[in-house]
Design an enzyme around this catalytic site. Structure first.
Site, short mmCIF file in Angstrom:
data_model
loop_
_atom_site.label_atom_id
_atom_site.label_comp_id
_atom_site.label_asym_id
_atom_site.label_seq_id
_atom_site.Cartn_x
_atom_site.Cartn_y
_atom_site.Cartn_z
CE1 TYR A 1 -4.10 1.97 0.57
CE2 TYR A 1 -2.62 3.32 1.89
CZ TYR A 1 -3.82 3.14 1.23
OH TYR A 1 -4.76 4.16 1.22
CG HIS B 1 -1.10 5.47 -1.52
ND1 HIS B 1 -1.60 4.19 -1.51
CD2 HIS B 1 -2.17 6.30 -1.65
CE1 HIS B 1 -2.91 4.24 -1.61
NE2 HIS B 1 -3.28 5.50 -1.70
CE1 TYR C 1 -6.80 11.00 1.21
CE2 TYR C 1 -6.80 11.31 -1.15
CZ TYR C 1 -7.14 10.57 -0.04
OH TYR C 1 -7.84 9.40 -0.20
CD1 TRP D 1 -10.90 3.85 -6.13
CD2 TRP D 1 -12.89 3.66 -7.11
NE1 TRP D 1 -11.68 4.88 -5.69
CE2 TRP D 1 -12.91 4.79 -6.26
CE3 TRP D 1 -14.04 3.35 -7.83
CZ2 TRP D 1 -14.03 5.60 -6.11
CZ3 TRP D 1 -15.15 4.16 -7.69
CH2 TRP D 1 -15.15 5.27 -6.83
#
Length: 103
Positions: A18, A22, A41, A76
């Protein structure tokens, strides 16, 4: 500006993947978020529960509202193997209620 927070769920054992994905976020996805008023964010991970906590400053739509765009749909799908997702590959996301803020 509005600050929103939400939680998502990472599948156990995928913390490093993950983080890697990112760290290499697609420039066109970052540009889409910024163009739509999303800034500052941040995503935090509770390693004990594999719960992800996202916080965004908004002057427009939240990232969750951009799901109809092609690039978000591709992101996604790219993330679906390591997160809990809905049938459309969107992350299962629960809004969090602000109960305190120190300015």
């Amino acid at each position: 500006m509005q600050k929103v927070a939400f939680k998502m769920k990472l599948k156990p054992g995928f913390r490093d993947e993950y983080q890697k994905r990112h760290d290499e976020i697609w420039p066109e996805l970052s540009a889409l978020l910024r163009t739509n008023g999303i800034s500052d964010y941040t995503i935090f991970l509770d390693e004990e529960t594999s719960t992800l906590f996202g916080v965004q400053l908004l002057s427009g739509q939240s990232s969750q509202d951009l799901g109809a765009t092609e690039i978000v749909q591709k992101w996604w799908a790219y993330m679906a193997d390591i997160m809990e997702t809905n049938p459309d590959n969107s992350p299962v996301s629960t809004p969090l209620i602000k109960v305190f803020h120190l300015d």
